[in-house]
Design a protein around this motif. Structure first.
Motif, PDB file in Angstrom:
ATOM      1  N   LEU A 109       7.565  -8.878  -6.030  1.00  0.00           N
ATOM      2  CA  LEU A 109       6.356  -9.547  -6.808  1.00  0.00           C
ATOM      3  C   LEU A 109       4.693  -8.265  -6.241  1.00  0.00           C
ATOM      4  O   LEU A 109       4.890  -7.311  -6.862  1.00  0.00           O
ATOM      5  N   ARG A 110       4.410  -8.725  -5.220  1.00  0.00           N
ATOM      6  CA  ARG A 110       4.058  -8.748  -4.295  1.00  0.00           C
ATOM      7  C   ARG A 110       4.310  -6.852  -4.374  1.00  0.00           C
ATOM      8  O   ARG A 110       3.715  -6.381  -3.856  1.00  0.00           O
ATOM      9  N   GLU A 111       5.219  -6.721  -3.457  1.00  0.00           N
ATOM     10  CA  GLU A 111       5.964  -5.270  -2.655  1.00  0.00           C
ATOM     11  C   GLU A 111       5.529  -4.323  -4.060  1.00  0.00           C
ATOM     12  O   GLU A 111       4.950  -3.061  -3.982  1.00  0.00           O
ATOM     13  N   ALA A 112       6.120  -4.382  -5.635  1.00  0.00           N
ATOM     14  CA  ALA A 112       5.873  -4.141  -6.476  1.00  0.00           C
ATOM     15  C   ALA A 112       4.716  -3.228  -6.855  1.00  0.00           C
ATOM     16  O   ALA A 112       4.151  -2.398  -7.063  1.00  0.00           O
ATOM     17  N   PHE A 113       3.029  -4.326  -6.572  1.00  0.00           N
ATOM     18  CA  PHE A 113       1.811  -4.204  -6.966  1.00  0.00           C
ATOM     19  C   PHE A 113       1.166  -3.797  -5.563  1.00  0.00           C
ATOM     20  O   PHE A 113       0.437  -2.446  -6.543  1.00  0.00           O
ATOM     21  N   ASN A 114       1.842  -3.832  -4.191  1.00  0.00           N
ATOM     22  CA  ASN A 114       2.034  -2.714  -3.581  1.00  0.00           C
ATOM     23  C   ASN A 114       1.975  -1.148  -3.529  1.00  0.00           C
ATOM     24  O   ASN A 114       1.263  -0.089  -3.083  1.00  0.00           O
ATOM     25  N   ALA A 115       3.255  -1.179  -3.912  1.00  0.00           N
ATOM     26  CA  ALA A 115       3.973   0.081  -4.467  1.00  0.00           C
ATOM     27  C   ALA A 115       3.072   0.645  -5.127  1.00  0.00           C
ATOM     28  O   ALA A 115       2.137   1.934  -5.240  1.00  0.00           O
ATOM     29  N   GLU A 116       2.194   0.107  -5.767  1.00  0.00           N
ATOM     30  CA  GLU A 116       1.802   1.213  -7.234  1.00  0.00           C
ATOM     31  C   GLU A 116      -0.443   1.361  -6.505  1.00  0.00           C
ATOM     32  O   GLU A 116      -0.909   2.247  -6.687  1.00  0.00           O
ATOM     33  N   LEU A 117      -0.756  -0.418  -5.854  1.00  0.00           N
ATOM     34  CA  LEU A 117      -1.520   0.200  -5.325  1.00  0.00           C
ATOM     35  C   LEU A 117      -1.375   1.645  -3.830  1.00  0.00           C
ATOM     36  O   LEU A 117      -3.463   2.130  -3.687  1.00  0.00           O
ATOM     37  N   LYS A 118      -0.530   1.616  -3.217  1.00  0.00           N
ATOM     38  CA  LYS A 118      -0.530   2.933  -2.501  1.00  0.00           C
ATOM     39  C   LYS A 118      -0.716   3.978  -3.001  1.00  0.00           C
ATOM     40  O   LYS A 118      -1.188   5.479  -2.521  1.00  0.00           O
ATOM     41  N   LYS A 119      -0.735   4.514  -4.511  1.00  0.00           N
ATOM     42  CA  LYS A 119      -0.669   5.354  -4.856  1.00  0.00           C
ATOM     43  C   LYS A 119      -2.280   5.523  -5.590  1.00  0.00           C
ATOM     44  O   LYS A 119      -1.963   6.736  -5.539  1.00  0.00           O
ATOM     45  N   LEU A 120      -2.559   5.037  -6.193  1.00  0.00           N
ATOM     46  CA  LEU A 120      -3.648   4.255  -6.544  1.00  0.00           C
ATOM     47  C   LEU A 120      -4.919   5.094  -5.498  1.00  0.00           C
ATOM     48  O   LEU A 120      -5.547   6.211  -5.238  1.00  0.00           O
ATOM     49  N   LYS A 121      -4.058   4.670  -3.578  1.00  0.00           N
ATOM     50  CA  LYS A 121      -5.253   5.310  -2.838  1.00  0.00           C
ATOM     51  C   LYS A 121      -4.860   6.592  -2.445  1.00  0.00           C
ATOM     52  O   LYS A 121      -5.593   7.869  -2.528  1.00  0.00           O
ATOM     53  N   GLU A 122      -4.023   7.509  -2.334  1.00  0.00           N
ATOM     54  CA  GLU A 122      -3.537   8.472  -2.172  1.00  0.00           C
ATOM     55  C   GLU A 122      -3.738   9.322  -3.106  1.00  0.00           C
ATOM     56  O   GLU A 122      -3.995  10.756  -2.435  1.00  0.00           O
ATOM     57  N   SER A 123      -4.037   8.475  -4.823  1.00  0.00           N
ATOM     58  CA  SER A 123      -4.279   9.993  -5.301  1.00  0.00           C
ATOM     59  C   SER A 123      -6.239  10.371  -5.390  1.00  0.00           C
ATOM     60  O   SER A 123      -5.776  11.228  -6.337  1.00  0.00           O
ATOM     61  N   GLY A 124      -6.326   9.308  -4.578  1.00  0.00           N
ATOM     62  CA  GLY A 124      -8.210   8.632  -5.485  1.00  0.00           C
ATOM     63  C   GLY A 124      -8.596   7.904  -6.455  1.00  0.00           C
ATOM     64  O   GLY A 124      -9.742   8.136  -6.560  1.00  0.00           O
ATOM     65  N   GLU A 125      -7.271   7.689  -7.045  1.00  0.00           N
ATOM     66  CA  GLU A 125      -7.743   6.853  -8.053  1.00  0.00           C
ATOM     67  C   GLU A 125      -8.545   5.268  -8.160  1.00  0.00           C
ATOM     68  O   GLU A 125      -9.795   4.812  -8.671  1.00  0.00           O
ATOM     69  N   LEU A 126      -8.054   4.832  -6.918  1.00  0.00           N
ATOM     70  CA  LEU A 126      -8.645   3.546  -6.361  1.00  0.00           C
ATOM     71  C   LEU A 126     -10.117   4.109  -6.196  1.00  0.00           C
ATOM     72  O   LEU A 126     -11.297   3.383  -6.807  1.00  0.00           O
ATOM     73  N   LEU A 127     -11.001   4.287  -5.783  1.00  0.00           N
ATOM     74  CA  LEU A 127     -12.376   4.712  -5.131  1.00  0.00           C
ATOM     75  C   LEU A 127     -13.067   5.379  -6.988  1.00  0.00           C
ATOM     76  O   LEU A 127     -13.714   4.486  -7.651  1.00  0.00           O
ATOM     77  N   ASN A 128     -12.304   5.801  -7.482  1.00  0.00           N
ATOM     78  CA  ASN A 128     -12.955   6.109  -8.864  1.00  0.00           C
ATOM     79  C   ASN A 128     -13.236   4.480 -10.366  1.00  0.00           C
ATOM     80  O   ASN A 128     -14.162   4.487 -10.598  1.00  0.00           O
ATOM     81  N   ILE A 129     -11.793   3.578 -10.165  1.00  0.00           N
ATOM     82  CA  ILE A 129     -11.793   2.351 -10.335  1.00  0.00           C
ATOM     83  C   ILE A 129     -13.031   1.518  -9.366  1.00  0.00           C
ATOM     84  O   ILE A 129     -13.945   0.688 -10.516  1.00  0.00           O
TER      85      ILE A 129
END
Length: 308
Positions: free
Chosen positions: A264-284
């Motif tokens: 579960l943690r690894e699946a969560f981390n995989a999606e979090l990494k995508k948010l960081k790389e795309s810049g979407e994390l900052l928008n959130i």
């Protein structure tokens, strides 16, 4: 007659054996349906939790009611920086519903370990002590100190050292805030620190030139500036974080899971990494007072979990 009693006893024994067999079978099936727990590897237990929430399309999340990380808005909706990151990631994982459980901050980790909820997300800093009890996802934000000045930064204040080294500089600090101690430890004189009762008073002190700067944690300062809506004030975006007693004061927050919930943690981390790389994390996180300065950079949970 004897023959009849022998047949009766035989039938009774068969019934008992059949009953015992059914009960044993039921017990074994029940055990197999539960998370594997201590008797199996951590990964197997984690896969069970991941499969459970994906199948149900629902996850139970523990949170403490603390802005800007996790709280209920005026409509009763669960929101906040940590919540919206988790909601986005879980949606991408196919889990559409978040069932909130409001508890005191100190009850989050015990409740997670007791399986009252599947994960906790409440602006919790990653520390070596907490890493002994839970498994943190990668950091999703960082919190450090921040400085606001008049537009153009007339005294060129970019750090607490700059304040200490310029004896004319005065900085407003809220009563009881940690920043007073930080400044004093770094050598600021008593008359350089102006104590104010609250955030609005800090803004007024800067606007009226009683001080040359105000300081507090990043999201708090950003929220204050946004509320003031005064274009004569600005945040020092290239502020250097203070080092107190040889240690940085920046903290890193993340979502936490049970230690056995590896998948579960690894699946969560995989999606979090995508948010960081795309810049979407900052928008959130922007609507909650976070800026580029609050992004976690390349810091990892593994590094933060190591004892100092």
């Amino acid at each position: 007659m004897k023959k009849f009693f022998h047949m009766l006893i035989t039938l009774m024994m068969v019934g008992v054996l059949v009953g015992c067999g059914t009960q044993t079978s039921g017990s074994q099936a029940g055990t197999g349906d539960q998370p594997s727990g201590d008797s199996s590897s951590g990964e197997q237990s984690a896969e069970t939790t991941l499969a459970k929430i994906k199948s149900a399309g629902k996850v139970t999340v523990g949170f403490a009611n603390e802005k800007p990380y996790a709280y209920k808005d005026e409509n009763g909706k669960l929101t906040g920086e940590a919540v919206e990151i988790a909601r986005t990631i879980l949606n991408k994982m196919g889990v559409k519903e978040m069932e909130p459980v409001l508890v005191e901050f100190g009850a989050l980790i015990p409740g997670l370990k007791a399986k009252r909820f599947d994960m906790i997300t409440a602006g919790m800093y990653i520390t070596p002590d907490r890493c002994k009890s839970v498994a943190f996802a990668e950091p999703e934000y960082s919190i450090g100190e921040a400085l606001a000045v008049k537009k153009g930064n007339p005294l060129n204040l970019k750090s607490y050292e700059d304040i200490v080294n310029n004896k004319e500089a005065k900085v407003a600090v809220m009563a009881g805030a940690a920043e007073e101690g930080y400044l004093k430890k770094m050598g600021a004189a008593e008359d350089q620190i102006v104590i104010v009762p609250d955030q609005p008073a800090a803004i007024k002190a800067l606007q009226s030139d009683r001080v040359h700067a105000i300081t507090m944690t990043g999201p708090s300062l950003q929220a204050v500036l946004d509320s003031a809506n005064d274009d004569t004030l600005e945040r020092v975006m290239d502020f250097d974080q203070p080092v107190i007693d040889g240690k940085g004061v920046r903290g890193y927050g993340a979502t936490a899971f049970r230690q056995e919930d590896t998948a579960l943690r690894e699946a969560f981390n995989a999606e979090l990494k995508k948010l960081k790389e795309s810049g979407e994390l900052l928008n959130i996180i922007k609507p909650f007072g976070f800026t580029e300065q609050e992004l976690p950079g390349d810091m990892t949970a593994e590094k933060l979990c190591k004892p100092e």
